[in-house]
Design a protein around this motif. Structure first.
Motif, mmCIF file in Angstrom:
data_model
loop_
_atom_site.group_PDB
_atom_site.id
_atom_site.type_symbol
_atom_site.label_atom_id
_atom_site.label_comp_id
_atom_site.label_asym_id
_atom_site.label_seq_id
_atom_site.Cartn_x
_atom_site.Cartn_y
_atom_site.Cartn_z
ATOM 1 N N ILE A 412 0.924 -1.171 0.029
ATOM 2 C CA ILE A 412 0.002 -0.001 0.071
ATOM 3 C C ILE A 412 0.838 1.240 -0.130
ATOM 4 O O ILE A 412 0.747 2.346 -0.458
ATOM 5 C CB ILE A 412 -0.912 0.017 1.327
ATOM 6 C CG1 ILE A 412 -1.851 -1.191 1.353
ATOM 7 C CG2 ILE A 412 -1.902 1.176 1.338
ATOM 8 C CD1 ILE A 412 -2.714 -1.367 2.283
ATOM 9 N N ILE A 413 2.015 1.203 0.645
ATOM 10 C CA ILE A 413 3.060 2.357 0.804
ATOM 11 C C ILE A 413 3.557 2.266 -0.830
ATOM 12 O O ILE A 413 3.439 3.656 -1.203
ATOM 13 C CB ILE A 413 4.079 1.940 1.812
ATOM 14 C CG1 ILE A 413 3.501 2.123 3.110
ATOM 15 C CG2 ILE A 413 5.127 2.833 1.530
ATOM 16 C CD1 ILE A 413 4.497 1.822 4.182
ATOM 17 N N GLY A 414 3.780 1.382 -1.390
ATOM 18 C CA GLY A 414 4.395 1.529 -2.730
ATOM 19 C C GLY A 414 3.212 2.104 -3.709
ATOM 20 O O GLY A 414 3.632 3.004 -4.343
ATOM 21 N N ALA A 415 2.117 1.713 -3.534
ATOM 22 C CA ALA A 415 0.877 2.229 -4.361
ATOM 23 C C ALA A 415 0.813 3.825 -3.907
ATOM 24 O O ALA A 415 0.753 4.320 -4.742
ATOM 25 C CB ALA A 415 -0.408 1.525 -3.982
ATOM 26 N N PHE A 416 0.581 4.155 -2.930
ATOM 27 C CA PHE A 416 0.654 5.670 -2.515
ATOM 28 C C PHE A 416 1.630 6.659 -3.145
ATOM 29 O O PHE A 416 1.429 7.377 -3.612
ATOM 30 C CB PHE A 416 0.680 5.693 -0.860
ATOM 31 C CG PHE A 416 -0.899 5.587 -0.404
ATOM 32 C CD1 PHE A 416 -1.636 5.466 -0.953
ATOM 33 C CD2 PHE A 416 -0.696 5.429 1.337
ATOM 34 C CE1 PHE A 416 -3.160 5.200 -0.328
ATOM 35 C CE2 PHE A 416 -2.063 5.237 1.977
ATOM 36 C CZ PHE A 416 -3.205 5.132 1.127
ATOM 37 N N SER A 417 2.863 5.986 -2.966
ATOM 38 C CA SER A 417 4.006 6.606 -3.696
ATOM 39 C C SER A 417 3.808 6.704 -5.098
ATOM 40 O O SER A 417 4.407 7.873 -5.772
ATOM 41 C CB SER A 417 5.343 5.893 -3.353
ATOM 42 O OG SER A 417 5.505 5.791 -1.836
ATOM 43 N N VAL A 418 3.565 5.772 -5.916
ATOM 44 C CA VAL A 418 3.128 5.793 -7.176
ATOM 45 C C VAL A 418 2.251 6.687 -7.509
ATOM 46 O O VAL A 418 2.337 7.548 -8.576
ATOM 47 C CB VAL A 418 2.749 4.250 -7.871
ATOM 48 C CG1 VAL A 418 2.037 4.626 -9.279
ATOM 49 C CG2 VAL A 418 3.823 3.311 -7.618
ATOM 50 N N ILE A 419 1.057 7.017 -6.781
ATOM 51 C CA ILE A 419 0.247 7.792 -7.031
ATOM 52 C C ILE A 419 0.638 9.250 -6.834
ATOM 53 O O ILE A 419 0.236 10.180 -7.591
ATOM 54 C CB ILE A 419 -1.313 7.644 -6.109
ATOM 55 C CG1 ILE A 419 -1.814 6.195 -6.280
ATOM 56 C CG2 ILE A 419 -2.147 8.530 -5.935
ATOM 57 C CD1 ILE A 419 -3.186 5.677 -5.454
#
Length: 482
Positions: A412-419
């Motif tokens: 989820i942290i990775g996804a937030f950073s991508v966003i």
């Protein structure tokens, strides 16, 4: 809030006795008993698409997307029959946005051209639904359930992005032919090599590789084998270096935003399980900002490229965008509520009526402006609602995973950073609408949507299932100025 619409009993009874319902019911039963049409086939197609994405033409990507959409519909029918259809708070705002996009297409002054854009949008939304369905499945059907779909999908993208990054760095080292006027000939960077790897455009390459940096870093932490950790680290490093050498200003904004978001969120995650000194969190944040600022100030080429954004009309690329944006604002004023309809073909038909002489464009060069032009202010508000809902849902699941010390919550942290990176890039560019980038956006959103407390609780009860995959290896702006 999860979408839960009540249907009148008379309408429900009429529907259940219709021929269409009978056909769909038989189709759903066939899917339930089919050994071919299932999550394994859907997941395999998604893995193949993510692995081949940089090398496929738009038409080839479209054909694969259509195939994936058809398989998902069949699986969804089967899930609906058994009451196992995936529900998420993201569905309501997304369906509302799709509804407004449909209405904008029907009322478009260029309806036939907007229809093509609407079809693409619908396929992308089905792609998101497909990814969410596969990612929400704890394990795959291969190797006795030892492979995790989350790592399979992300790993497929990371491995191919490693190849893309390596070839991009080779172009930086040996030089590469300019395929378009990407650098102002009057600037200090005239003649500088801007890498584009297999994608043929530096801005598109930057948009494609931005998600690889945080996802590679998270993979390095989550994956278990050292060979897999090395792959994640190499992907993150090579992608970072390659994005810098694209000299895409939007890409640089996205790079800085996602690195800062990644560092802050990782510190937040680790602060829950370890006692950190009081100075640790502000110290790491200040240190990260300092490294980013030093990269801008101490590297001449990066400094020139970054500060050229603030030259206004003195820079040819910035001047071009300012003129396009002025014309786009006039388009929005002409149709502010629902816009002109979806897709670049609709834009190409309407934009010439508002275009300033000498400033033709294939898009708005800004994602928020593009959404507003296509679906109006109503569409922009609904899409912002969707993004806020995704972030809010992801934050709730991240905190749950942090409390339960579930390592998979790091995705989820990775996804937030991508966003964060994609939004920052999208403020000044629209490569976000290209399949090579758009599909990765939905991958990040699907990573968030696939998590819920039930998912974590189910994974807690899987005694023999590893928390993640152990692997050894594991049509818009084609020639835009920047």
């Amino acid at each position: 809030m999860i979408l839960n619409l009540s249907i009148p009993l008379w309408l429900k009874a009429y529907w259940q006795h219709s021929q269409i319902f009978a056909f769909l019911d038989r189709l759903a039963q066939w899917q339930q008993h089919s050994s071919w049409v299932g999550i394994g086939l859907l997941g395999s197609l998604l893995v193949g698409l993510l692995g081949l994405l940089p090398y496929l033409s738009n038409n080839q990507s479209g054909l694969m997307t259509i195939s994936i959409a058809i398989i998902w519909v069949l699986i969804w029918l089967g899930d609906t029959l058994t009451g196992q259809a995936l529900k998420s708070p993201l569905h309501l705002p997304l369906i509302c946005y799709w509804g407004i996009a449909t209405l904008a297409t029907l009322l478009s002054p260029v309806r036939r051209d907007a229809l093509e854009g609407w079809i693409k949008l619908s396929l992308y939304l089905l792609m998101f639904a497909s990814m969410s369905r596969v990612l929400s499945t704890s394990t795959s059907n291969f190797l006795n359930g030892r492979l995790n779909w989350r790592s399979l999908l992300v790993g497929s993208y990371l491995v191919t992005s490693l190849l893309v990054g390596v070839y991009g760095l080779r172009q930086w080292f040996f030089g590469a032919e300019e395929l378009a006027t990407w650098t102002d000939p009057t600037s200090d960077l005239a003649g500088t090599t801007r890498v584009y790897s297999f994608l043929g455009n530096p801005n598109l390459l930057a948009g494609y590789l931005l998600p690889a940096i945080p996802l590679g870093a998270i993979a390095m932490i989550v994956w278990r084998s050292w060979s897999a950790k090395c792959v994640g680290a190499l992907v993150a490093i090579f992608s970072l270096l390659c994005v810098r050498e694209t000299y895409s200003r939007g890409g640089l904004y996205g790079l800085y935003a996602e690195i800062l978001a990644l560092v802050i969120l990782l510190i937040y995650w680790w602060s829950g399980s370890q006692r950190l000194p009081k100075w640790a969190i502000p110290g790491f944040i200040v240190g990260t900002v300092g490294v980013l600022v030093a990269n801008i100030l101490l590297v001449p080429s990066q400094r020139t490229r970054f500060f050229s954004s603030f030259l206004g009309r003195a820079d040819s690329s910035a001047n071009f965008r300012l003129n396009v944006w002025a014309s786009v604002l006039e388009m929005i004023k002409a149709r502010p509520i629902l816009g002109i309809g979806n897709g670049n073909r609709a834009f190409n038909k309407i934009y010439p009526f508002f275009q300033r002489p000498g400033y033709s464009a294939l898009g708005t060069y800004s994602v928020p402006l593009e959404i507003t032009v296509e679906t109006g202010i109503v569409g922009l508000v609904l899409y912002l609602w969707f993004v806020v809902t995704a972030v809010r849902h992801g934050w709730q699941q991240l905190n749950y995973a942090r409390q339960q010390q579930q390592a998979e919550g790091l995705w989820i942290i990775g996804a937030f950073s991508v966003i964060a990176g994609m939004i920052s890039h999208g403020l000044v560019d629209t490569v976000w609408f290209r399949p090579q980038v758009q599909i990765l956006w939905w991958l990040a959103i699907a990573l968030i949507a696939s998590f819920n407390t039930l998912t974590f609780n189910s994974s807690d009860n899987l005694s023999n299932t590893p928390s993640d995959l152990e692997i050894d290896l594991t049509d818009n702006q084609a020639n835009e100025p920047d």
